[in-house]
Design a protein around this motif. Structure first.
Motif, PDB file in Angstrom:
ATOM      1  N   GLN A 168      37.784  44.660  38.508  1.00 56.77           N
ATOM      2  CA  GLN A 168      38.053  45.749  37.938  1.00 56.77           C
ATOM      3  C   GLN A 168      36.998  46.694  38.762  1.00 56.77           C
ATOM      4  O   GLN A 168      35.976  46.383  39.219  1.00 56.77           O
ATOM      5  CB  GLN A 168      37.437  46.012  36.494  1.00 56.77           C
ATOM      6  CG  GLN A 168      38.355  45.537  35.544  1.00 56.77           C
ATOM      7  CD  GLN A 168      37.538  45.716  34.049  1.00 56.77           C
ATOM      8  OE1 GLN A 168      36.897  45.055  34.027  1.00 56.77           O
ATOM      9  NE2 GLN A 168      38.034  46.590  33.422  1.00 56.77           N
ATOM     10  N   GLY A 169      37.364  47.931  39.279  1.00 54.43           N
ATOM     11  CA  GLY A 169      36.415  48.826  40.072  1.00 54.43           C
ATOM     12  C   GLY A 169      37.089  50.194  40.514  1.00 54.43           C
ATOM     13  O   GLY A 169      38.328  50.297  40.233  1.00 54.43           O
ATOM     14  N   VAL A 181      42.110  50.788  50.337  1.00 57.30           N
ATOM     15  CA  VAL A 181      42.043  49.665  51.052  1.00 57.30           C
ATOM     16  C   VAL A 181      40.933  48.791  50.778  1.00 57.30           C
ATOM     17  O   VAL A 181      40.995  47.503  50.724  1.00 57.30           O
ATOM     18  CB  VAL A 181      42.052  50.042  52.583  1.00 57.30           C
ATOM     19  CG1 VAL A 181      40.806  50.559  52.908  1.00 57.30           C
ATOM     20  CG2 VAL A 181      42.139  48.666  53.551  1.00 57.30           C
ATOM     21  N   TYR A 182      39.696  49.458  50.481  1.00 57.00           N
ATOM     22  CA  TYR A 182      38.604  48.580  49.846  1.00 57.00           C
ATOM     23  C   TYR A 182      38.782  47.786  48.697  1.00 57.00           C
ATOM     24  O   TYR A 182      38.372  46.790  48.621  1.00 57.00           O
ATOM     25  CB  TYR A 182      37.238  49.258  50.118  1.00 57.00           C
ATOM     26  CG  TYR A 182      36.801  49.793  51.279  1.00 57.00           C
ATOM     27  CD1 TYR A 182      36.043  48.793  52.247  1.00 57.00           C
ATOM     28  CD2 TYR A 182      36.399  51.101  51.657  1.00 57.00           C
ATOM     29  CE1 TYR A 182      35.507  49.322  53.309  1.00 57.00           C
ATOM     30  CE2 TYR A 182      35.929  51.560  52.882  1.00 57.00           C
ATOM     31  CZ  TYR A 182      35.446  50.490  53.676  1.00 57.00           C
ATOM     32  OH  TYR A 182      35.008  50.888  55.095  1.00 57.00           O
ATOM     33  N   ALA A 183      39.291  48.444  47.743  1.00 60.53           N
ATOM     34  CA  ALA A 183      39.539  48.205  46.526  1.00 60.53           C
ATOM     35  C   ALA A 183      40.333  46.831  46.240  1.00 60.53           C
ATOM     36  O   ALA A 183      40.073  45.632  45.977  1.00 60.53           O
ATOM     37  CB  ALA A 183      39.669  49.186  45.456  1.00 60.53           C
ATOM     38  N   ILE A 184      41.441  47.437  47.213  1.00 64.00           N
ATOM     39  CA  ILE A 184      42.447  46.046  47.252  1.00 64.00           C
ATOM     40  C   ILE A 184      41.986  44.843  47.944  1.00 64.00           C
ATOM     41  O   ILE A 184      42.500  43.834  47.453  1.00 64.00           O
ATOM     42  CB  ILE A 184      43.948  46.988  47.842  1.00 64.00           C
ATOM     43  CG1 ILE A 184      44.236  48.008  47.010  1.00 64.00           C
ATOM     44  CG2 ILE A 184      44.925  45.627  48.001  1.00 64.00           C
ATOM     45  CD1 ILE A 184      45.432  48.744  47.773  1.00 64.00           C
ATOM     46  N   ASN A 185      41.575  45.221  48.982  1.00 61.67           N
ATOM     47  CA  ASN A 185      40.829  44.023  49.702  1.00 61.67           C
ATOM     48  C   ASN A 185      39.836  43.242  48.911  1.00 61.67           C
ATOM     49  O   ASN A 185      39.932  41.941  49.073  1.00 61.67           O
ATOM     50  CB  ASN A 185      39.981  44.711  50.957  1.00 61.67           C
ATOM     51  CG  ASN A 185      39.708  43.551  51.911  1.00 61.67           C
ATOM     52  OD1 ASN A 185      39.262  42.816  51.724  1.00 61.67           O
ATOM     53  ND2 ASN A 185      40.555  43.598  53.175  1.00 61.67           N
ATOM     54  N   LEU A 239      47.345  48.884  38.893  1.00 61.13           N
ATOM     55  CA  LEU A 239      47.223  47.505  38.241  1.00 61.13           C
ATOM     56  C   LEU A 239      47.923  46.560  39.177  1.00 61.13           C
ATOM     57  O   LEU A 239      49.188  46.641  39.138  1.00 61.13           O
ATOM     58  CB  LEU A 239      48.019  47.672  36.952  1.00 61.13           C
ATOM     59  CG  LEU A 239      48.081  46.265  35.990  1.00 61.13           C
ATOM     60  CD1 LEU A 239      46.628  45.779  35.892  1.00 61.13           C
ATOM     61  CD2 LEU A 239      48.959  46.452  34.730  1.00 61.13           C
ATOM     62  N   LEU A 240      47.112  45.433  39.606  1.00 60.80           N
ATOM     63  CA  LEU A 240      47.701  44.213  40.290  1.00 60.80           C
ATOM     64  C   LEU A 240      47.822  43.204  39.322  1.00 60.80           C
ATOM     65  O   LEU A 240      46.956  42.957  38.579  1.00 60.80           O
ATOM     66  CB  LEU A 240      47.005  43.974  41.537  1.00 60.80           C
ATOM     67  CG  LEU A 240      46.298  45.447  42.498  1.00 60.80           C
ATOM     68  CD1 LEU A 240      45.843  44.540  43.601  1.00 60.80           C
ATOM     69  CD2 LEU A 240      47.499  46.275  42.695  1.00 60.80           C
ATOM     70  N   ARG A 264      46.301  36.735  35.982  1.00 67.14           N
ATOM     71  CA  ARG A 264      45.080  37.191  36.392  1.00 67.14           C
ATOM     72  C   ARG A 264      45.523  38.937  36.819  1.00 67.14           C
ATOM     73  O   ARG A 264      46.534  38.997  37.240  1.00 67.14           O
ATOM     74  CB  ARG A 264      44.533  36.404  37.635  1.00 67.14           C
ATOM     75  CG  ARG A 264      44.076  35.049  37.104  1.00 67.14           C
ATOM     76  CD  ARG A 264      43.571  34.168  38.144  1.00 67.14           C
ATOM     77  NE  ARG A 264      44.628  34.167  39.076  1.00 67.14           N
ATOM     78  CZ  ARG A 264      44.400  34.026  40.474  1.00 67.14           C
ATOM     79  NH1 ARG A 264      43.168  33.984  40.944  1.00 67.14           N
ATOM     80  NH2 ARG A 264      45.368  33.863  41.471  1.00 67.14           N
ATOM     81  N   THR A 265      44.525  39.686  36.946  1.00 73.36           N
ATOM     82  CA  THR A 265      44.698  41.279  36.867  1.00 73.36           C
ATOM     83  C   THR A 265      43.816  41.751  37.706  1.00 73.36           C
ATOM     84  O   THR A 265      42.550  41.272  38.012  1.00 73.36           O
ATOM     85  CB  THR A 265      45.007  41.890  35.940  1.00 73.36           C
ATOM     86  OG1 THR A 265      43.857  41.736  35.114  1.00 73.36           O
ATOM     87  CG2 THR A 265      46.177  41.523  35.092  1.00 73.36           C
ATOM     88  N   ALA A 266      44.095  42.834  38.600  1.00 76.33           N
ATOM     89  CA  ALA A 266      42.996  43.777  39.193  1.00 76.33           C
ATOM     90  C   ALA A 266      43.454  45.114  38.659  1.00 76.33           C
ATOM     91  O   ALA A 266      44.494  45.550  38.719  1.00 76.33           O
ATOM     92  CB  ALA A 266      43.156  43.674  40.635  1.00 76.33           C
ATOM     93  N   THR A 267      42.407  45.869  37.969  1.00 81.24           N
ATOM     94  CA  THR A 267      42.429  47.187  37.676  1.00 81.24           C
ATOM     95  C   THR A 267      41.453  47.976  38.684  1.00 81.24           C
ATOM     96  O   THR A 267      40.440  47.801  38.793  1.00 81.24           O
ATOM     97  CB  THR A 267      42.180  47.325  36.399  1.00 81.24           C
ATOM     98  OG1 THR A 267      41.082  46.963  35.841  1.00 81.24           O
ATOM     99  CG2 THR A 267      43.130  47.103  35.347  1.00 81.24           C
ATOM    100  N   LEU A 268      42.290  48.807  39.328  1.00 81.01           N
ATOM    101  CA  LEU A 268      41.573  49.686  40.366  1.00 81.01           C
ATOM    102  C   LEU A 268      41.952  51.246  40.474  1.00 81.01           C
ATOM    103  O   LEU A 268      42.816  51.501  40.092  1.00 81.01           O
ATOM    104  CB  LEU A 268      41.930  48.917  41.830  1.00 81.01           C
ATOM    105  CG  LEU A 268      41.922  47.646  42.081  1.00 81.01           C
ATOM    106  CD1 LEU A 268      42.454  47.312  43.407  1.00 81.01           C
ATOM    107  CD2 LEU A 268      40.382  47.084  42.060  1.00 81.01           C
ATOM    108  N   ALA A 269      40.861  51.979  40.689  1.00 79.75           N
ATOM    109  CA  ALA A 269      41.005  53.386  40.916  1.00 79.75           C
ATOM    110  C   ALA A 269      40.352  53.868  42.057  1.00 79.75           C
ATOM    111  O   ALA A 269      39.258  53.668  42.284  1.00 79.75           O
ATOM    112  CB  ALA A 269      40.440  54.150  39.750  1.00 79.75           C
ATOM    113  N   VAL A 270      41.077  54.878  42.833  1.00 75.39           N
ATOM    114  CA  VAL A 270      40.222  55.650  43.968  1.00 75.39           C
ATOM    115  C   VAL A 270      40.731  57.073  43.967  1.00 75.39           C
ATOM    116  O   VAL A 270      41.746  57.433  43.153  1.00 75.39           O
ATOM    117  CB  VAL A 270      40.876  54.741  45.236  1.00 75.39           C
ATOM    118  CG1 VAL A 270      40.496  53.300  45.539  1.00 75.39           C
ATOM    119  CG2 VAL A 270      42.372  54.995  45.268  1.00 75.39           C
TER     120      VAL A 270
END
Ligand SMILES: NC(=O)c1ccc[n+]([C@@H]2O[C@H](COP(=O)([O-])OP(=O)(O)OC[C@H]3O[C@@H](n4cnc5c(N)ncnc54)[C@H](OP(=O)(O)O)[C@@H]3O)[C@@H](O)[C@H]2O)c1
Length: 339
Positions: free
Chosen positions: A157-158, A187-191, A221-222, A228-234
């Motif tokens: 998460q980030g 790109v940084y968060a997804i990476n 939201l990936l 498993r998940t990634a929650t990201l905001a940019v």
């Protein structure tokens, strides 16, 4: 290959920030710089002379094409806006050079695939310049995760917010130069997410656009295999901490802001006092990725295991999907930049 001769393609902000870090890269030198104009090339060479005393004067090319013909250039660092990465990387690879391509590797998934295919077909080294992956404290974090300190990783998460004044001419916002929050920050968060969770099986994105149609904010939201998940905001139109956490079945790791160039992480394990890891970077933090390229070239490797091309492709695919969902289309140039 004793001393690796680097050619720097582009003379803008990141080229000028990275160049002094060559003082921390052993057995490497800046052999040449390339620009669309002699004035810009000379200016970057001037910076090399003042910040890298004792090193031979790099050659200043007012042509990207001509630098590719220079036999003193073993590897090209591509430091231009995103749509120009593809033609420069392809020209460098065609000339037999290794490439380190700034993030985002290309402006489109198709463009990223073309660079990867060219490198693999020719058996040449290529890597995306995600400097974060090589920073000492991030390497410590990876070891902690691999050692199972936080159990099985279930999510990340980030955010990465960078408030900037909207200027449609600037590389950050100009659609012709691959502007927008996703290619610059996402790109940084997804990476980070791909590095810990692999390629997602589904991407859901929502966002807003600047008046010129590039993305100002994107929330993603990936979904990854194994629930498993990634929650990201940019965002480029709001400020935020730039935090990232990796969460697991036995604890979590906080990567302290800003997560793409941290010097400190905190490992929280169930029932244990949080453990702080601190590890300073060298210079501005860019030397580490150049050292990795040098190591790979000396060992005859065509990819870095720390930043493999499959991860670059996965990240590029996620970005393309997110951008499609928020209504942004990018392009890669076909021709080398010229004045
Ligand atoms: N790793 C990091 O920390 C970090 C930080 C910032 C940016 N970046 C990345 O670095 C790359 C460059 O970003 P930047 O902020 O340095 O951009 P910038 O300040 O706009 O500089 C880009 C340079 O590319 C060259 N260029 C070639 N073709 C161009 C064209 N058609 N239009 C404009 N410039 C062109 C220009 O140099 P000449 O005039 O000499 O040709 C220009 O100075 C991007 O991929 C960006 O995402 C990475």
């Amino acid at each position: 290959m004793d001393t690796i001769g680097w050619g720097i393609a582009g003379t803008g902000r990141i080229a000028r920030t990275v160049l002094p870090d060559f003082a921390h890269v052993p057995e490497a030198r800046v052999a040449a710089v390339a620009s669309r104009t002699q004035e810009h090339a000379d200016s970057l060479v001037g910076l090399a002379e003042s910040t890298l005393p004792g090193q031979p004067r790099p050659k200043a090319y007012s042509s990207y094409a001509r630098m590719m013909e220079d036999p003193d250039v073993d590897a090209v660092y591509v430091a231009t806006p995103h749509p120009q990465h593809k033609p420069i990387a392809l020209a460098a690879l065609a000339a037999g050079k290794a490439v380190l391509v700034e993030k985002s590797f290309a402006a489109t998934y198709a463009g990223a695939g073309q660079i990867v295919a060219a490198a693999r077909d020719r058996g040449l080294f290529a890597m995306e310049g995600i400097w974060s992956r090589f920073l000492p404290v991030i390497r410590e974090m990876d070891l902690a995760v691999e050692a199972g300190e936080i159990g099985e990783v279930t999510s990340v998460q980030g955010d990465l917010f960078a408030l900037r004044d909207f200027d449609p001419e600037d590389r950050l916002f100009n659609p012709q130069l691959g502007g927008g929050a996703t290619l610059d920050l996402g790109v940084y968060a997804i990476n980070f997410a791909v590095g810990h969770l692999g390629c997602p099986i589904r991407v859901t994105a929502s966002g807003s656009l600047f008046p010129n149609g590039v993305d100002s904010d994107v929330a993603m939201l990936l979904e990854h295999r194994g629930q498993r998940t990634a929650t990201l905001a940019v965002s480029l139109r709001a400020d935020g901490p730039g935090r990232m956490t990796i969460n697991g079945t036995n604890g979590w790791i906080e990567v302290e802001p800003r997560f793409h160039h941290p010097s400190r992480i905190v490992v929280h394990r169930r029932g244990v006092i949080p453990q702080v890891h601190e590890a300073p970077q060298m210079g501005r933090g860019y030397a580490h990725e150049f050292i990795e390229v040098g190591r790979c070239l000396r060992e005859g490797l065509t990819e870095s295991a720390i930043m493999p091309l499959d991860d670059t492709l996965a990240v590029s695919k996620v970005m393309q999907s997110a951008l499609e969902q928020v209504g942004v289309t990018h392009h890669d140039d076909e021709e080398l930049p010229h004045g």
